[in-house]
Scaffold this motif. Structure first.
Motif, PDB file in Angstrom:
ATOM      1  N   LEU A   1       0.479  -1.286   0.100  1.00 13.30           N
ATOM      2  CA  LEU A   1       0.095   0.095   0.259  1.00 13.30           C
ATOM      3  C   LEU A   1       0.866   1.522   0.353  1.00 13.30           C
TER       4      LEU A   1
ATOM      5  N   ALA B   1       2.971   1.967  -3.406  1.00 11.73           N
ATOM      6  CA  ALA B   1       1.468   1.767  -4.565  1.00 11.73           C
ATOM      7  C   ALA B   1       1.525   3.429  -3.875  1.00 11.73           C
TER       8      ALA B   1
ATOM      9  N   VAL C   1      -4.917  -1.487  -5.724  1.00  7.79           N
ATOM     10  CA  VAL C   1      -4.512  -2.341  -4.880  1.00  7.79           C
ATOM     11  C   VAL C   1      -4.680  -3.533  -4.536  1.00  7.79           C
TER      12      VAL C   1
END
Ligand code: C2E
Ligand code: CA
Ligand code: CA
Ligand code: CA
Length: 282
Positions: free
Chosen positions: A94, A97, A119
Motif C-alpha cells: 500500500l 503503490a 491495490v
C-alpha cells in the motif's frame, strides 16, 4: 493465449507444485523476502473503453527469488495469506503503490486527468483495524488523495468473511476510497449480493472476457454483469483483454473500463514511460 502471462513461470511452477517440500522452502524464503528487497510492484494500465485513454494502474506484486528467479504470485500469495505474511507485506504494498502514484501524478501536467492506483487486498487484511490504520497513515505520509486509491477485494474473499469484510469496506468507502470487487463471476455469490457491498467497481474475471469468442454463454454473462452493475450504479472493468475483437465487443456491451495485454502488460515503474503516451480521454 489464456496462459500467455504465465509461460515464464510454467516450468518452475510444475516443479513447485509437485512437492510440498518446495512449499516449505518457499515459505521460509518468503519470510525474509521483504527485508532482503526481493519484492517489487509492477503496474498495469487500466483504460477507459468508452472515451479512450488511461485512467490508472493496477499494482501487482512480484517476487524475485535469489535461487529460483521470478515466482508467480499465484504460487506465493496463498502462502503469504496462510502464514499471515500478507499483513506486513500488504502494508508495504500500500505504501509503495501510493508513493509511486503520487510521484507520477506530480510529474503530469496540472490539467491532466486524475490517475488512480488499484491495490489488491487479501481477505486476511480485512480483519481488525490494521488495514484502516495503514490506509490512513499511507494517505497522510504520501499526500495521495483517497479518491486516487482503489482497493480490490475478490468476490470469494468478501464472501468468505462477509461481516468483517463489510465492516471494513464501509469505513474505507467512508474515507473516500474506491472499492472494487475482483474476479467477479468466479465465486458462488449472486449479483444480488452486489447491492449490499459498498463497491463502486466490478471487475469481470478474465475467463469470461477470453471466453467471449466462443458461443457458450460467456458473452451473455458479461452482458448481464454489465447491465446489472449499471442498474445498481456500479462501473465495470473487464480483465484480461488481449484482442481487438474482445475490446470492440466489450465496448459494444457498454463496459466502462478495461485492462489486459492489448493495452499493456504489467511493468516495473522505471522501465519506460510508455504509460505517459497512452492517449488521455477527450
Ligand atoms: P488478479 O488480481 O486477478 O490480477 C490480474 C492478473 O492477470 C495478473 O496476474 C496480471 O498479470 C494478469 N493479466 C493482466 N492482463 C492479462 C491478459 O491480458 N491476459 C492474461 N492471461 N493475464 C493477464 P499476476 O500478476 O500473476 O497476479 C495473479 C494474482 O495474484 C492476482 O490476480 C491477485 O489475485 C494476486 N496478486 C498479485 N499481486 C497481489 C498483491 O499485491 N496483493 C494480493 N493480495 N494479491 C496479489
Ligand atoms: Ca486484482
Ligand atoms: Ca482479477
Ligand atoms: Ca467460453
Amino acid at each position: 493465449a489464456k496462459d500467455a502471462g504465465r509461460n515464464s513461470f510454467a516450468l518452475f511452477d510444475q516443479k513447485l507444485r509437485a512437492s510440498t517440500r518446495h512449499r516449505v522452502d518457499l515459505e521460509q524464503a518468503l519470510r525474509g523476502a521483504l527485508a532482503r528487497g526481493e519484492l517489487s510492484l509492477h503496474y498495469q494500465p487500466i483504460v477507459d473503453l468508452q472515451r479512450g485513454g488511461l485512467t490508472g494502474f493496477e499494482a501487482l506484486l512480484r517476487w524475485e527469488h535469489p535461487v529460483h528467479g521470478r515466482v508467480s504470485p499465484v504460487d506465493f500469495i496463498p502462502i503469504a495469506e496462510d502464514t499471515g505474511l500478507i499483513v506486513p507485506i500488504g502494508d508495504w504494498i500500500l505504501h509503495e503503490a501510493a508513493a509511486q502514484l503520487q510521484q507520477w501524478r506530480q510529474a503530469r501536467p496540472a490539467d491532466a486527468p486524475e490517475l488512480h492506483v488499484s491495490v489488491n487486498v487479501a481477505v486476511r487484511q480485512l480483519r481488525g483495524d490494521r488495514l484502516l490504520d495503514t490506509v490512513r497513515r499511507v494517505l497522510a505520509d504520501t499526500g495521495l488523495p483517497a479518491s486516487a486509491l482503489w482497493l480490490e477485494i475478490t468476490e470469494s474473499g468478501a464472501m468468505e468473511d462477509l461481516d468483517s469484510a463489510l465492516a471494513t469496506m464501509r469505513v474505507l468507502h467512508g474515507l473516500g476510497i474506491t472499492i472494487c470487487i475482483d474476479d467477479f463471476g468466479t465465486g458462488y455469490s449472486s449479483l444480488s449480493y452486489l447491492r449490499m457491498l459498498p463497491a463502486e467497481i466490478v471487475k469481470i474475471d478474465r475467463s469470461f472476457v477470453q471466453g467471449m469468442d466462443e458461443e457458450d454463454g460467456d458473452e451473455a454473462i458479461v452482458r448481464t454483469v454489465v447491465a446489472m452493475a449499471h442498474a445498481l450504479g456500479r462501473r465495470v472493468v473487464a480483465e484480461g483483454v488481449e484482442t481487438e475483437a474482445q475490446r470492440d465487443r466489450l465496448r459494444a456491451l457498454d463496459c466502462d473500463l478495461a485492462q489486459g495485454y492489448l493495452f499493456g502488460a504489467p511493468r516495473p515503474p522505471s522501465a519506460d514511460t510508455a504509460w505517459l503516451t497512452l492517449p488521455t480521454p477527450a
